[in-house]
Design a protein around this motif. Structure first.
Motif, short mmCIF file in Angstrom:
data_model
loop_
_atom_site.label_atom_id
_atom_site.label_comp_id
_atom_site.label_asym_id
_atom_site.label_seq_id
_atom_site.Cartn_x
_atom_site.Cartn_y
_atom_site.Cartn_z
N GLY A 66 -36.53 8.62 -0.82
CA GLY A 66 -37.70 8.62 0.03
C GLY A 66 -37.53 7.71 1.23
O GLY A 66 -36.68 6.82 1.25
N THR A 74 -42.32 16.03 3.97
CA THR A 74 -42.65 14.93 4.88
C THR A 74 -44.13 15.03 5.21
O THR A 74 -44.64 16.12 5.51
N HIS A 75 -44.83 13.91 5.13
CA HIS A 75 -46.25 13.87 5.46
C HIS A 75 -46.46 14.40 6.88
O HIS A 75 -45.68 14.11 7.79
N LYS A 83 -45.45 2.72 3.21
CA LYS A 83 -46.02 3.96 2.67
C LYS A 83 -44.93 5.03 2.58
O LYS A 83 -44.18 5.25 3.53
N VAL A 92 -43.53 8.37 3.06
CA VAL A 92 -43.94 9.44 3.96
C VAL A 92 -43.02 10.66 3.88
O VAL A 92 -43.34 11.72 4.43
N SER A 93 -41.87 10.53 3.21
CA SER A 93 -40.96 11.65 3.10
C SER A 93 -40.14 11.49 1.83
O SER A 93 -39.82 10.37 1.42
N LEU A 118 -47.79 11.94 -2.15
CA LEU A 118 -47.14 12.61 -1.03
C LEU A 118 -47.17 14.12 -1.20
O LEU A 118 -47.45 14.87 -0.26
N TYR A 119 -46.88 14.58 -2.43
CA TYR A 119 -46.88 16.01 -2.70
C TYR A 119 -48.28 16.58 -2.86
O TYR A 119 -48.45 17.78 -3.04
N GLU A 135 -46.79 7.28 -6.03
CA GLU A 135 -46.63 7.50 -4.59
C GLU A 135 -46.09 8.89 -4.31
O GLU A 135 -46.52 9.57 -3.37
N ARG A 169 -39.94 5.23 3.70
CA ARG A 169 -41.23 4.56 3.83
C ARG A 169 -41.43 4.08 5.25
O ARG A 169 -40.49 3.62 5.90
#
Length: 286
Positions: A171, A201-202, A177, A179-180, A150-151, A146, A173
């Protein structure tokens, strides 16, 4: 203007931990990355060089991460001493230099340099830290896939699960998911220093203070182990600087990072003539 190596200076490769650490402690916040790596899992890949004046006093230090190019090459101390080290001890073909504006003079005649990237080194300690609450969870080795998604790291460039075992990552979620996230570049409890990094962060979830939450959570755990936590942020990224300041981080110094490729043979020696004849590319068009 480049500096020439002083004949009275000498440089040599160094491996003695005590000697290296003593020099890095002269400005431990500026030297947070190499001080953090000094006892880390990648220490066998580090090459160190030190310059000395005629009385045997250390005047400069350089550290190079050996491996796939380009790797970081950290400079500390007097530019003349750094130039002496790079002229005789550490001579990578390609390197990602990390230093100050003054250190450009140590590498300008040895390397063709890309545009500088200006960074702020910020630091926080237990007295200045101001936590920012949020639903940040500690990440473990099972979260590595995961995290790499993200990266946006590909199969070949993805982090191994060991980064989550060796470091501190948190992180956030949303609907299951990730997201950060924020983690660490280096931790050295013996030297009381750690470096926070990989804050991401996405794009679809920015503007919700998730970056502050994960950075705060990582910083809080690190401050249970060390006295100072440092990070780098682009000098023109005002929102990020403000976010870190909200957590109690303060600016310690400005750094300059830039990619360099070593000049070959007489090409470097001819540089003053080439510049006088305007045969070089404009620096801002490279």
């Amino acid at each position: 203007m480049a500096v020439a190596p002083k004949p009275e200076l000498r440089a040599r490769a160094v491996t003695d931990r005590g000697e290296i650490a003593a020099f890095l402690r002269r400005d431990r916040i500026y030297a947070a990355y190499p001080l953090g790596d000094l006892d880390g899992p990648n220490r066998a890949r580090l090459a160190w060089g030190m310059a000395y004046d005629p009385r045997g006093r250390a005047t400069a230090l350089a550290m190079h991460h050996e491996g796939l190019v380009p790797q970081p090459l950290f400079l500390m101390g007097e530019p003349e001493g750094c130039r002496t080290i790079l002229g005789s001890v550490l001579k990578p073909r390609d390197a990602y230099f990390q230093g100050t504006d003054a250190h450009e003079r140590a590498i300008d005649d040895l390397y063709d340099l890309e545009r500088p990237v200006r960074m702020l080194r910020m630091v926080v300690d237990r007295d200045t830290f101001r936590p920012f609450a949020g639903p940040a969870d500690r990440l473990g080795a099972g979260d590595i896939d995961e995290l790499n998604r993200l990266y946006q790291l590909g199969f070949r460039g993805g982090f191994p699960a060991s980064v989550l075992d060796d470091g501190v990552y948190y992180g956030v979620r949303v609907r299951g998911k990730l997201v950060s996230a924020a983690g660490t570049h280096a931790i050295n409890a013996a030297e009381g220093i750690a470096v926070v990094g990989n804050v991401m962060t996405h794009a679809d979830f920015r503007g919700h203070d998730f970056a502050k939450m994960v950075t705060s959570a990582a910083t809080a755990e690190l401050l249970d182990r060390v006295t100072d936590v440092a990070l780098n942020v682009h000098a023109d990224n005002l929102p990020a600087i403000a976010a870190y300041a909200r957590l109690g981080y303060r600016t310690h110094c400005q750094l300059v990072e830039r990619l360099g490729r070593r000049r070959a043979g007489g090409w470097g020696l001819m540089r003053p003539i080439r510049e006088a004849m305007r045969l070089t590319w404009p620096r801002d068009e490279r």
